[in-house]
Structure formats: C-alpha cells, structure tokens
Motif scaffolding. Sequence first.
Motif, short mmCIF file in Angstrom:
data_model
loop_
_atom_site.label_atom_id
_atom_site.label_comp_id
_atom_site.label_asym_id
_atom_site.label_seq_id
_atom_site.Cartn_x
_atom_site.Cartn_y
_atom_site.Cartn_z
N ASN A 140 -8.39 -18.70 -1.14
CA ASN A 140 -8.79 -19.22 -2.45
C ASN A 140 -8.29 -18.23 -3.51
O ASN A 140 -8.88 -17.17 -3.70
N LYS A 191 -8.33 -18.51 -6.58
CA LYS A 191 -9.10 -18.59 -7.84
C LYS A 191 -8.14 -18.67 -9.03
O LYS A 191 -7.05 -19.22 -8.91
N HIS A 195 -17.49 -24.74 -4.87
CA HIS A 195 -17.51 -23.27 -4.78
C HIS A 195 -18.66 -22.75 -5.63
O HIS A 195 -18.98 -23.32 -6.67
N GLU A 247 -20.82 -19.66 2.34
CA GLU A 247 -20.47 -18.52 1.51
C GLU A 247 -21.73 -18.00 0.81
O GLU A 247 -22.11 -18.52 -0.26
N ALA A 252 -22.38 -12.29 -1.29
CA ALA A 252 -21.27 -11.65 -0.57
C ALA A 252 -19.91 -11.95 -1.21
O ALA A 252 -18.89 -11.39 -0.81
N ILE A 253 -19.90 -12.83 -2.21
CA ILE A 253 -18.61 -13.25 -2.79
C ILE A 253 -18.14 -12.27 -3.85
O ILE A 253 -18.84 -12.04 -4.84
N GLY A 254 -17.00 -11.68 -3.58
CA GLY A 254 -16.39 -10.77 -4.55
C GLY A 254 -17.15 -9.48 -4.75
O GLY A 254 -16.89 -8.74 -5.70
N GLY A 300 -17.27 -17.36 4.32
CA GLY A 300 -16.59 -16.74 3.18
C GLY A 300 -17.52 -15.77 2.48
O GLY A 300 -18.72 -16.00 2.37
N GLY A 301 -16.95 -14.68 2.03
CA GLY A 301 -17.72 -13.65 1.33
C GLY A 301 -17.25 -12.29 1.76
O GLY A 301 -17.65 -11.79 2.80
N SER A 302 -16.30 -11.74 0.96
CA SER A 302 -15.77 -10.40 1.23
C SER A 302 -15.18 -10.26 2.63
O SER A 302 -15.38 -9.24 3.29
N VAL A 303 -14.48 -11.30 3.08
CA VAL A 303 -13.74 -11.17 4.35
C VAL A 303 -12.52 -10.31 4.09
O VAL A 303 -11.76 -10.53 3.13
N LEU A 319 -12.93 -18.54 4.53
CA LEU A 319 -12.44 -18.84 3.18
C LEU A 319 -12.36 -17.47 2.49
O LEU A 319 -13.38 -16.79 2.35
N VAL A 320 -11.15 -17.10 2.14
CA VAL A 320 -10.89 -15.71 1.71
C VAL A 320 -10.55 -15.70 0.23
O VAL A 320 -9.67 -16.44 -0.21
N GLY A 321 -11.22 -14.87 -0.54
CA GLY A 321 -10.91 -14.73 -1.96
C GLY A 321 -9.99 -13.55 -2.19
O GLY A 321 -8.78 -13.62 -1.97
N GLY A 322 -10.57 -12.45 -2.61
CA GLY A 322 -9.79 -11.27 -3.01
C GLY A 322 -8.69 -10.87 -2.04
O GLY A 322 -7.56 -10.56 -2.45
C1 PEP Z 1 -14.31 -16.93 -2.29
O1 PEP Z 1 -13.85 -16.94 -3.41
O2 PEP Z 1 -14.52 -18.00 -1.75
C2 PEP Z 1 -14.59 -15.66 -1.65
C3 PEP Z 1 -15.17 -15.67 -0.50
O3 PEP Z 1 -14.20 -14.51 -2.33
P1 PEP Z 1 -14.14 -13.02 -1.72
O4 PEP Z 1 -13.43 -13.10 -0.40
O5 PEP Z 1 -13.39 -12.23 -2.73
O6 PEP Z 1 -15.55 -12.55 -1.55
#
Ligand code: PEP
Length: 253
Positions: free
Chosen positions: A9, A11, A96, A168, A172-174, A212-215, A233-236
């Motif tokens: 993701n 973003k 999200h 998620e 834990a997100i970001g 998802g959440g800081s993976v 689901l991976v963000g950063g």
């Molecule tokens: C996300 O945006 O869905 C997410 C999990 O972000 P992050 O991996 O940066 O925590």
Amino acid sequence: MRNKVIAGNWKMNKDVHQTEDLINGLKNALDFELKNVTVVVCPPFTSLETAVRLIKGTPMLLGAQNMYFEDEGAFTGEVSAKMLQAVGCQYVILGHSERRQLFRETDDFINKKVKKALAAGIIPIVCVGETLEEREKNITHQIVSSQVKGVLKDVSASDTERVIIAYEPVWAIGTGRNATPQQAEEVHLLIRELISVLYGPATAERLIIQYGGSVKPDNAGDLLAQPDIDGALVGGACLKADSFAAIIKAAIL
Ligand code: PEP
C-alpha cells in the motif's frame, strides 16, 4: 494450502516518475521464483497506468487504494470499480483505517464498495482492526467481529471466498510497533472462526487473511509462519524495492 498474498500500500507516495523507479527496482529485486506468493502493488491513482505498463510480463499484479460504489456520474473526485478494472486493477484496498479515521468511512459505506468491487471482478482487500483504546478496553474481538460482519453484509459465501480480509490493528500502522505473531494469530483465528459460523468451514478455510501493521523484513517471517496469517498488507516497507522484496521472500515456502 492457501497461497500468501503480499500487497504493498503505497498510500499517497510516489509520483509517476518515482513510480517508474520503484517498479523498475522491484523488477530487479524480484529475481527469485514466487512459488506460493502473489504480489500486488497498490500505487496512487495517478500512477496506475504507469505501473500497469511496467509490471506487464512480471508476476506483479495491480491494485488501487480506494474506489466509490457508484458506476459514474456527479461524484467529483471519485473513481469507480469499472474505471479501475479498465486500467488493469485486479485488487482494491477498501476500508483502510486511514480512510475510516480521516474520511469517516463506516462499515456500511465500505460494504457498498465491497459489493461493487466484487461485481466488477475486482478482489477487495478489506481492512479491519481495533484502536489502541479498544485493545486496552479488551474489546478487540467485538470490534473486529462487528467490522467483519458489517463489511460483508449481504455478500454470498462464494463471493466471500474472493475477498481478502486485512487485519490491521490501528495502533500498529505506521508506528513501528507490530502486533506479536501470537497477538495477530489470535485475531486471525477469530476472523476465520467467525467466517466459518457465517458461511461454513469450506469458505473459512479458503479465505485469505492478511496481517498489516509495521510489517518489516525482520518481523515478516515470524508473522507469516502463523497458521492463519496468509499474507501481509505492507505500508512503509513497500516503498523501497529491497525491503518489499525481502518481505515477499519471507512468505515463500
Ligand atoms: C498500511 O498502510 O496498511 C500499513 C500496514 O502501514 P505500515 O506497514 O507502514 O504500518
């Protein structure tokens, strides 16, 4: 055995030029066989066309980060499922936590989009998860169960099998603070059991549930080794080719 689905993701990051760099970087970094792993990249709308051109002939698939549930008309700023399909999206992230929090999206609203995405043949990656306050109040199970029921309202069992649920936890997100593999597995199991009650064990067994959440590359292996965690689901960490590729590698059996 369920496949693992690793989705990035992006973003609101990467313009078209940066998209070219990242996809080209991923093409180089993904120099191994993906076997049981499906890889999805979800850039911003403005980069979808560039991305779809560049991933042609690679195992990467395209997803969007949002859509609206109407087909067309006076909905300034929105895009429809059909538009996403026409550009080459096979997935769309819906509900999200950033959309729930910043844009006040509700389960009911997300449910309308889930049904529309499915009708257009697009796989919705539907996000659920509790806030820190809700976890501390010990109501994680209630919150997640109610979100899952809400977003899947009036979705048939056969359609539910095409949905991906992304658990998620909002805290834990970001934040750099991931759920432990045990914390995540507990909620994934809860979701699978709920789906079993609602739709039967066969549907529950086939459902892909991502965490998802800081993976990150260093925690992905332990999270993905849990029996009910079917991807991430991976963000950063998806914004750099090397770290996204390392997470993908951790999912390969
Ligand atoms: C996300 O945006 O869905 C997410 C999990 O972000 P992050 O991996 O940066 O925590």
